[in-house]
Design an enzyme around this catalytic site. Sequence first.
Site, PDB file in Angstrom:
ATOM      1  N   LYS A 101       4.092 -41.199 -11.186  1.00  0.00           N
ATOM      2  CA  LYS A 101       4.646 -41.630 -12.479  1.00  0.00           C
ATOM      3  C   LYS A 101       5.211 -40.435 -13.264  1.00  0.00           C
ATOM      4  O   LYS A 101       6.153 -40.586 -14.033  1.00  0.00           O
ATOM      5  CB  LYS A 101       3.575 -42.363 -13.290  1.00  0.00           C
ATOM      6  CG  LYS A 101       3.123 -43.689 -12.644  1.00  0.00           C
ATOM      7  CD  LYS A 101       4.268 -44.662 -12.516  1.00  0.00           C
ATOM      8  CE  LYS A 101       3.839 -46.032 -12.011  1.00  0.00           C
ATOM      9  NZ  LYS A 101       4.965 -46.974 -11.902  1.00  0.00           N
ATOM     10  N   TYR A 116      -1.246 -41.693  -8.291  1.00  0.00           N
ATOM     11  CA  TYR A 116      -0.520 -42.552  -9.235  1.00  0.00           C
ATOM     12  C   TYR A 116       0.099 -41.700 -10.342  1.00  0.00           C
ATOM     13  O   TYR A 116       1.278 -41.845 -10.683  1.00  0.00           O
ATOM     14  CB  TYR A 116      -1.491 -43.586  -9.805  1.00  0.00           C
ATOM     15  CG  TYR A 116      -0.863 -44.635 -10.701  1.00  0.00           C
ATOM     16  CD1 TYR A 116      -0.174 -45.714 -10.148  1.00  0.00           C
ATOM     17  CD2 TYR A 116      -0.970 -44.558 -12.090  1.00  0.00           C
ATOM     18  CE1 TYR A 116       0.401 -46.685 -10.967  1.00  0.00           C
ATOM     19  CE2 TYR A 116      -0.402 -45.518 -12.913  1.00  0.00           C
ATOM     20  CZ  TYR A 116       0.273 -46.590 -12.344  1.00  0.00           C
ATOM     21  OH  TYR A 116       0.836 -47.542 -13.164  1.00  0.00           O
TER      22      TYR A 116
HETATM   23  P1  NAI Z   1       1.519 -55.960 -10.522  1.00  0.00           P
HETATM   24  O1  NAI Z   1       0.716 -55.480  -9.381  1.00  0.00           O
HETATM   25  O2  NAI Z   1       1.168 -57.233 -11.178  1.00  0.00           O
HETATM   26  O3  NAI Z   1       3.071 -56.024 -10.122  1.00  0.00           O
HETATM   27  C1  NAI Z   1       3.686 -55.078  -9.321  1.00  0.00           C
HETATM   28  C2  NAI Z   1       4.789 -55.798  -8.555  1.00  0.00           C
HETATM   29  O4  NAI Z   1       5.441 -54.849  -7.693  1.00  0.00           O
HETATM   30  C3  NAI Z   1       4.227 -56.915  -7.677  1.00  0.00           C
HETATM   31  O5  NAI Z   1       5.019 -58.075  -7.853  1.00  0.00           O
HETATM   32  C4  NAI Z   1       4.395 -56.345  -6.276  1.00  0.00           C
HETATM   33  O6  NAI Z   1       4.603 -57.335  -5.297  1.00  0.00           O
HETATM   34  C5  NAI Z   1       5.624 -55.481  -6.450  1.00  0.00           C
HETATM   35  N1  NAI Z   1       5.741 -54.494  -5.387  1.00  0.00           N
HETATM   36  C6  NAI Z   1       4.752 -53.737  -4.852  1.00  0.00           C
HETATM   37  N2  NAI Z   1       5.256 -52.980  -3.870  1.00  0.00           N
HETATM   38  C7  NAI Z   1       6.576 -53.269  -3.792  1.00  0.00           C
HETATM   39  C8  NAI Z   1       7.641 -52.803  -2.969  1.00  0.00           C
HETATM   40  N3  NAI Z   1       7.423 -51.899  -2.013  1.00  0.00           N
HETATM   41  N4  NAI Z   1       8.879 -53.307  -3.153  1.00  0.00           N
HETATM   42  C9  NAI Z   1       9.113 -54.231  -4.117  1.00  0.00           C
HETATM   43  N5  NAI Z   1       8.144 -54.702  -4.916  1.00  0.00           N
HETATM   44  C10 NAI Z   1       6.899 -54.222  -4.755  1.00  0.00           C
HETATM   45  O7  NAI Z   1       1.518 -54.766 -11.569  1.00  0.00           O
HETATM   46  P2  NAI Z   1       2.114 -54.640 -13.048  1.00  0.00           P
HETATM   47  O8  NAI Z   1       0.981 -54.304 -13.912  1.00  0.00           O
HETATM   48  O9  NAI Z   1       2.995 -55.790 -13.384  1.00  0.00           O
HETATM   49  O10 NAI Z   1       2.983 -53.300 -12.864  1.00  0.00           O
HETATM   50  C11 NAI Z   1       4.395 -53.242 -12.959  1.00  0.00           C
HETATM   51  C12 NAI Z   1       4.799 -51.781 -13.118  1.00  0.00           C
HETATM   52  O11 NAI Z   1       4.250 -51.281 -14.348  1.00  0.00           O
HETATM   53  C13 NAI Z   1       4.261 -50.871 -12.015  1.00  0.00           C
HETATM   54  O12 NAI Z   1       5.218 -49.887 -11.709  1.00  0.00           O
HETATM   55  C14 NAI Z   1       3.042 -50.232 -12.671  1.00  0.00           C
HETATM   56  O13 NAI Z   1       2.731 -48.993 -12.078  1.00  0.00           O
HETATM   57  C15 NAI Z   1       3.527 -50.101 -14.090  1.00  0.00           C
HETATM   58  N6  NAI Z   1       2.449 -49.945 -15.052  1.00  0.00           N
HETATM   59  C16 NAI Z   1       1.493 -50.917 -15.209  1.00  0.00           C
HETATM   60  C17 NAI Z   1       0.475 -50.742 -16.128  1.00  0.00           C
HETATM   61  C18 NAI Z   1      -0.603 -51.760 -16.362  1.00  0.00           C
HETATM   62  O14 NAI Z   1      -1.538 -51.454 -17.122  1.00  0.00           O
HETATM   63  N7  NAI Z   1      -0.540 -52.951 -15.796  1.00  0.00           N
HETATM   64  C19 NAI Z   1       0.390 -49.512 -16.929  1.00  0.00           C
HETATM   65  C20 NAI Z   1       1.435 -48.563 -16.679  1.00  0.00           C
HETATM   66  C21 NAI Z   1       2.431 -48.787 -15.777  1.00  0.00           C
END
Ligand code: NAI
Length: 251
Positions: free
Chosen positions: A162, A158
């Site tokens: 990132k 991860y």
């Molecule tokens: P989440 O798991 O709730 O949402 C991620 C979304 O990406 C989901 O809707 C999923 O279906 C979609 N997804 C996964 N694989 C995919 C693909 N191949 N094509 C299209 N869509 C795809 O996670 P969250 O927390 O909303 O994360 C959103 C972004 O923020 C991610 O990139 C995550 O790495 C980043 N992030 C999140 C943090 C956190 O603490 N929640 C912290 C730092 C970064």
Amino acid sequence: MQLLQNKVAIVTGAARGIGAAIALKLAEQGAHIAFTYVSDSSAEKAAALEVQIQALGVKAKAYKSNAAVFAECESFVADVVKEFGTVDICVNNAGISKDNLLLRMTPEQWDDVMDINLKSVFNMTKQVIRPMMKAKSGSIINMSSIIGIRGNAGQSSYAASKAGIIGFTKSVALELGSRNIRCNAIAPGFIETDMTHYLQEGDAANEFLKKIPLGRFGKAEEIANTTLFLASDWSNYITGQVISACGGLNI
Ligand code: NAI
């Protein structure tokens, strides 16, 4: 006056979590929204979000598209340009984590994380810069993570994905600044979403909280606010930057 009136914004992986909050926030400020979801199990949520965004008085359409697959991004962006006319803003939000100690991490786990988190950003950016170059303007916002800056035990894949996003973001900013296309990254800290739900309670949560000067986890809407800033003209002189939105988290 809305900050993004009549702009066209793409948000990947927006059926839930941070992506959904971003899609809503940009729409509240007048942007038309094309967003993606990846699995059939998200189709219902995506359809509900589409209706919710349309109720704000802007165009919205959900597309089933896997951000890790180049050809799917190519046809998705072509469809968006056909339907919406152009792309002004692209938020590369889709991401996963498959946390494991390096000793136990499999090549398949590594590849999944790199493809979905990092290759996806290449796949999408390569497509959206065409309409942006034509329009002589654009804002690309890539969702990195504080883990990509600091690293974290158990999250080497991860963190690598990132961190890769940050190098890509800075390079794209250098390549396309002369075309008035900006490219920035956001490094969220610990945000309360489905991705982190297993860490939100108990000892692990308390350990994290001790390291966050603001003393709480972040909300998806707070990342959406940062995204809105980078999408709007308020950040017109900002490119190639990483904005940490992490409550001061110091791992
Ligand atoms: P989440 O798991 O709730 O949402 C991620 C979304 O990406 C989901 O809707 C999923 O279906 C979609 N997804 C996964 N694989 C995919 C693909 N191949 N094509 C299209 N869509 C795809 O996670 P969250 O927390 O909303 O994360 C959103 C972004 O923020 C991610 O990139 C995550 O790495 C980043 N992030 C999140 C943090 C956190 O603490 N929640 C912290 C730092 C970064």
